[in-house]
Design a protein around this motif. Structure first.
Motif, PDB file in Angstrom:
ATOM      1  N   ALA A 121      20.469  20.189  41.886  1.00  0.00           N
ATOM      2  CA  ALA A 121      20.230  18.863  41.300  1.00  0.00           C
ATOM      3  C   ALA A 121      18.742  18.617  41.108  1.00  0.00           C
ATOM      4  CB  ALA A 121      20.844  17.782  42.187  1.00  0.00           C
ATOM      5  N   LEU A 122      17.933  19.004  42.085  1.00  0.00           N
ATOM      6  CA  LEU A 122      16.486  18.813  41.977  1.00  0.00           C
ATOM      7  C   LEU A 122      15.909  19.670  40.859  1.00  0.00           C
ATOM      8  CD1 LEU A 122      13.811  17.667  42.968  1.00  0.00           C
ATOM      9  CD2 LEU A 122      13.758  19.467  44.720  1.00  0.00           C
ATOM     10  N   ALA A 123      16.372  20.930  40.740  1.00  0.00           N
ATOM     11  CA  ALA A 123      15.886  21.806  39.675  1.00  0.00           C
ATOM     12  C   ALA A 123      16.251  21.231  38.307  1.00  0.00           C
ATOM     13  CB  ALA A 123      16.469  23.206  39.843  1.00  0.00           C
ATOM     14  N   TRP A 124      17.482  20.742  38.179  1.00  0.00           N
ATOM     15  CA  TRP A 124      17.911  20.122  36.921  1.00  0.00           C
ATOM     16  C   TRP A 124      17.031  18.919  36.599  1.00  0.00           C
ATOM     17  CZ3 TRP A 124      21.555  20.896  33.080  1.00  0.00           C
ATOM     18  CH2 TRP A 124      21.845  19.783  32.276  1.00  0.00           C
ATOM     19  N   TRP A 125      16.810  18.064  37.593  1.00  0.00           N
ATOM     20  CA  TRP A 125      16.018  16.848  37.379  1.00  0.00           C
ATOM     21  C   TRP A 125      14.592  17.182  36.951  1.00  0.00           C
ATOM     22  CZ3 TRP A 125      11.814  14.678  40.179  1.00  0.00           C
ATOM     23  CH2 TRP A 125      11.501  13.356  39.826  1.00  0.00           C
ATOM     24  N   LEU A 126      13.981  18.147  37.605  1.00  0.00           N
ATOM     25  CA  LEU A 126      12.621  18.533  37.237  1.00  0.00           C
ATOM     26  C   LEU A 126      12.566  19.096  35.822  1.00  0.00           C
ATOM     27  CD1 LEU A 126      11.453  20.201  40.579  1.00  0.00           C
ATOM     28  CD2 LEU A 126      10.496  18.126  39.556  1.00  0.00           C
ATOM     29  N   LEU A 146      15.920  12.748  27.116  1.00  0.00           N
ATOM     30  CA  LEU A 146      15.445  13.458  28.299  1.00  0.00           C
ATOM     31  C   LEU A 146      15.873  12.750  29.583  1.00  0.00           C
ATOM     32  CD1 LEU A 146      11.826  14.410  27.122  1.00  0.00           C
ATOM     33  CD2 LEU A 146      13.873  15.846  27.122  1.00  0.00           C
ATOM     34  N   THR A 147      15.805  11.427  29.612  1.00  0.00           N
ATOM     35  CA  THR A 147      16.110  10.705  30.854  1.00  0.00           C
ATOM     36  C   THR A 147      17.613  10.639  31.138  1.00  0.00           C
ATOM     37  OG1 THR A 147      16.055   8.604  29.648  1.00  0.00           O
ATOM     38  CG2 THR A 147      14.025   9.306  30.743  1.00  0.00           C
ATOM     39  N   LEU A 148      18.438  10.473  30.096  1.00  0.00           N
ATOM     40  CA  LEU A 148      19.874  10.345  30.336  1.00  0.00           C
ATOM     41  C   LEU A 148      20.524  11.659  30.776  1.00  0.00           C
ATOM     42  CD1 LEU A 148      20.945   7.824  27.546  1.00  0.00           C
ATOM     43  CD2 LEU A 148      20.380   7.396  29.952  1.00  0.00           C
ATOM     44  N   PRO A 149      20.201  12.809  30.143  1.00  0.00           N
ATOM     45  CA  PRO A 149      20.723  14.066  30.703  1.00  0.00           C
ATOM     46  C   PRO A 149      20.232  14.332  32.122  1.00  0.00           C
ATOM     47  CG  PRO A 149      19.974  14.392  28.451  1.00  0.00           C
ATOM     48  CD  PRO A 149      19.513  13.030  28.858  1.00  0.00           C
ATOM     49  N   ALA A 150      18.989  13.926  32.411  1.00  0.00           N
ATOM     50  CA  ALA A 150      18.478  14.095  33.774  1.00  0.00           C
ATOM     51  C   ALA A 150      19.341  13.331  34.761  1.00  0.00           C
ATOM     52  CB  ALA A 150      17.023  13.616  33.854  1.00  0.00           C
TER      53      ALA A 150
END
Length: 268
Positions: A121-126, A146-150
């Motif tokens: 989850a952290l890797a995806w968010w970054l 960018l923000t919604l897929p994150a």
């Protein structure tokens, strides 16, 4: 008060015997680090494409000569130099900035060392937030693409981390924290207008709140304290240098990113 997250010891996992060396939490293998660095051109393309004023079409060509830019196009524009393959003019983020940010993200992943599900989850968010913050610094906007897929990926991956586990408290806390923080930010937008947070900040807060909430309410509070504290320090520094006025609006996305990373590092 110590900031603590979910236990790093999996259920049933024994502590190392006396005198034995404990495994280094969160150590990322070299191939994984190289894979992370390999995504730099993709993140640079995302930042280049969306770093345009609100209401403007996404950038697909060099502003100077009109040469097309994309993953199947000439690569110099997506390399560390950030130069157009046609006219050699600078295009997109400053040279080396995206690559340094990705390298820093790889270091964070190596140091935080959460369980695998939370690490994913952290890797995806970054991966989504780094280009979003680069865009925010350039044009003061956080694109929905960018923000919604994150946010969606972070919530789903944290939820997947609890599959097969009777303890769902961390995920429920993460969802509550993400939704609550986003609602708080959006409320300031509706009540205060430009003096409040932007809606882009509220959408980024969906994932920021979830990541910090996963580790506990104290971690969420500390992350927000770091974000607001860094924002205040930078504002005061710019005021003292006469590079900003009291009415100057600073992008808050970078401070949310730094506050989140700082709190996660402190919690591990």
């Amino acid at each position: 008060m110590a900031l603590t997250g979910p236990s790093a010891t999996a259920p049933g996992q024994e502590n190392p015997p006396d005198g034995g060396a404990a495994p280094v939490a969160g150590r990322v293998p070299l191939p994984a680090v190289l894979a992370i660095l390999a995504v730099s051109p993709v993140l640079r393309l995302a930042a280049l494409r969306y770093a345009v004023p609100p209401g403007t079409a996404s950038r697909t060509r060099c502003d100077a000569c009109g040469a097309p830019i994309g993953l199947t196009r000439p690569w110099p524009a997506l390399g560390p130099a950030g130069r157009c393959g046609g006219c050699r003019s600078r295009v997109g983020p400053p040279p080396g900035t995206v690559e340094l940010a990705v390298l820093a993200a790889a270091v964070v992943l190596a140091l935080v060392g959460p369980p695998f599900g939370a690490l994913a989850a952290l890797a995806w968010w970054l991966g989504w937030t780094v280009p979003a913050v680069v865009v925010d610094l350039a044009v003061h906007r956080l694109p929905d693409r960018l923000t919604l897929p994150a946010a969606a990926g972070t919530w789903l991956l944290l939820g997947a981390a609890t599959l097969g586990d009777a303890e769902t408290g961390p995920w429920l806390r993460a969802v509550t924290a993400g939704a609550g923080l986003a609602l708080l930010f959006a409320t300031t937008t509706l009540l205060l207008g430009r003096r409040g947070f932007g809606l882009g900040d509220a959408k980024l807060a969906l994932s920021v709140g979830a990541l910090l909430g996963w580790y506990g309410w104290p971690v969420l509070a500390f992350g927000l304290l770091l974000a607001f504290g860094l924002s205040a320090l930078v504002s005061l520094g710019l005021l003292a240098a006469r590079r900003a006025r009291w009415t100057t609006h600073l992008p808050f996305g970078p401070f949310l990113l730094l506050g989140t990373v700082g709190a996660l590092l402190a919690a591990t």
